[in-house]
Design a protein around this motif. Structure first.
Motif, mmCIF file in Angstrom:
data_model
loop_
_atom_site.group_PDB
_atom_site.id
_atom_site.type_symbol
_atom_site.label_atom_id
_atom_site.label_comp_id
_atom_site.label_asym_id
_atom_site.label_seq_id
_atom_site.Cartn_x
_atom_site.Cartn_y
_atom_site.Cartn_z
ATOM 1 N N PRO A 118 0.820 -1.216 0.000
ATOM 2 C CA PRO A 118 0.000 0.000 0.000
ATOM 3 C C PRO A 118 0.858 1.271 0.000
ATOM 4 C CG PRO A 118 -0.280 -1.250 2.048
ATOM 5 C CD PRO A 118 0.628 -2.038 1.163
ATOM 6 N N HIS A 119 0.305 2.380 -0.430
ATOM 7 C CA HIS A 119 0.948 3.702 -0.479
ATOM 8 C C HIS A 119 2.096 3.760 -1.476
ATOM 9 C CE1 HIS A 119 -1.452 4.312 3.057
ATOM 10 N NE2 HIS A 119 -0.743 3.451 3.747
ATOM 11 N N GLY A 120 2.106 2.925 -2.488
ATOM 12 C CA GLY A 120 3.182 2.974 -3.471
ATOM 13 C C GLY A 120 2.709 2.526 -4.834
ATOM 14 N N LYS A 126 7.898 4.152 -3.407
ATOM 15 C CA LYS A 126 6.925 4.921 -2.629
ATOM 16 C C LYS A 126 6.889 6.344 -3.164
ATOM 17 C CE LYS A 126 6.185 1.581 0.306
ATOM 18 N NZ LYS A 126 6.091 0.554 -0.698
ATOM 19 N N ARG A 127 5.860 7.087 -2.791
ATOM 20 C CA ARG A 127 5.777 8.515 -3.180
ATOM 21 C C ARG A 127 6.885 9.273 -2.486
ATOM 22 N NH1 ARG A 127 0.964 11.666 -5.287
ATOM 23 N NH2 ARG A 127 2.265 13.419 -4.662
ATOM 24 N N GLN A 128 7.518 10.181 -3.210
ATOM 25 C CA GLN A 128 8.572 10.993 -2.595
ATOM 26 C C GLN A 128 7.976 11.954 -1.575
ATOM 27 O OE1 GLN A 128 11.170 12.978 -5.312
ATOM 28 N NE2 GLN A 128 12.551 11.248 -5.331
ATOM 29 N N LYS A 129 8.728 12.140 -0.504
ATOM 30 C CA LYS A 129 8.276 13.007 0.570
ATOM 31 C C LYS A 129 8.964 14.361 0.430
ATOM 32 C CE LYS A 129 7.938 12.385 5.540
ATOM 33 N NZ LYS A 129 8.308 11.435 6.598
ATOM 34 N N SER A 130 8.191 15.435 0.530
ATOM 35 C CA SER A 130 8.777 16.776 0.395
ATOM 36 C C SER A 130 8.617 17.519 1.718
ATOM 37 C CB SER A 130 8.070 17.536 -0.717
ATOM 38 O OG SER A 130 8.497 18.870 -0.738
ATOM 39 N N TYR A 131 9.698 18.110 2.174
ATOM 40 C CA TYR A 131 9.661 18.851 3.433
ATOM 41 C C TYR A 131 9.475 20.357 3.206
ATOM 42 C CZ TYR A 131 11.064 14.607 5.799
ATOM 43 O OH TYR A 131 11.090 13.325 6.311
ATOM 44 N N ARG A 132 9.558 20.812 1.969
ATOM 45 C CA ARG A 132 9.429 22.251 1.695
ATOM 46 C C ARG A 132 8.261 22.535 0.771
ATOM 47 N NH1 ARG A 132 15.200 22.313 0.423
ATOM 48 N NH2 ARG A 132 16.009 21.902 2.465
#
Length: 132
Positions: A118-120, A126-132
């Motif tokens: 799940p979540h991919g 997986k989906r890339q995570k963005s902190y900005r």
């Protein structure tokens, strides 16, 4: 009348082969090997038969495959045919020849596709995570 049964697997494909005395005919899922399409599959399945040479002249081979895709079925069928011919002949030289040519003619490849999580998008991505 001597009859030899052999089976093999590749990914999710399963193949069963029956070898008995005959005129050298080969059927794959009811279709003669000579007219089997695509050509890549035909050539892959013919490998153990060509390596065996004259041993195949007086036997009939009937192969059936279920599950998986077209190449997975072809690999399973070729392994099952090689095992059946080897059991029919009982030749140690043929076994050495098969193993020297390609180990997967006699030994199954246990690799399977990893299930999607799940979540991919796929098994690992997986989906890339963005902190900005």
């Amino acid at each position: 009348m001597k009859v030899v049964l052999a089976s093999a697997r590749r990914k999710t494909a399963r193949a069963r082969v029956v070898v008995k005395e005959g005129k050298g005919r080969v059927f794959i899922n009811g279709v003669p090997l000579e007219i089997l399409e695509p050509e890549v599959v035909r050539l892959k399945i013919m490998e153990p038969i060509l390596l065996a040479g004259d041993l195949v002249k007086n036997i009939d081979i009937h192969a059936e495959a279920r599950g998986g895709g077209i190449m997975g079925q072809a690999s399973a069928i070729r392994t099952a045919i090689a095992r059946a011919i080897l059991e029919w002949s009982g030749s140690e030289e043929l076994k050495k020849l098969y193993l020297a040519y390609d180990r997967h003619l006699l030994v199954e490849d246990p690799r399977q596709a990893e299930p999607k999580k799940p979540h991919g998008r796929s098994a690992r991505a997986k989906r890339q995570k963005s902190y900005r």
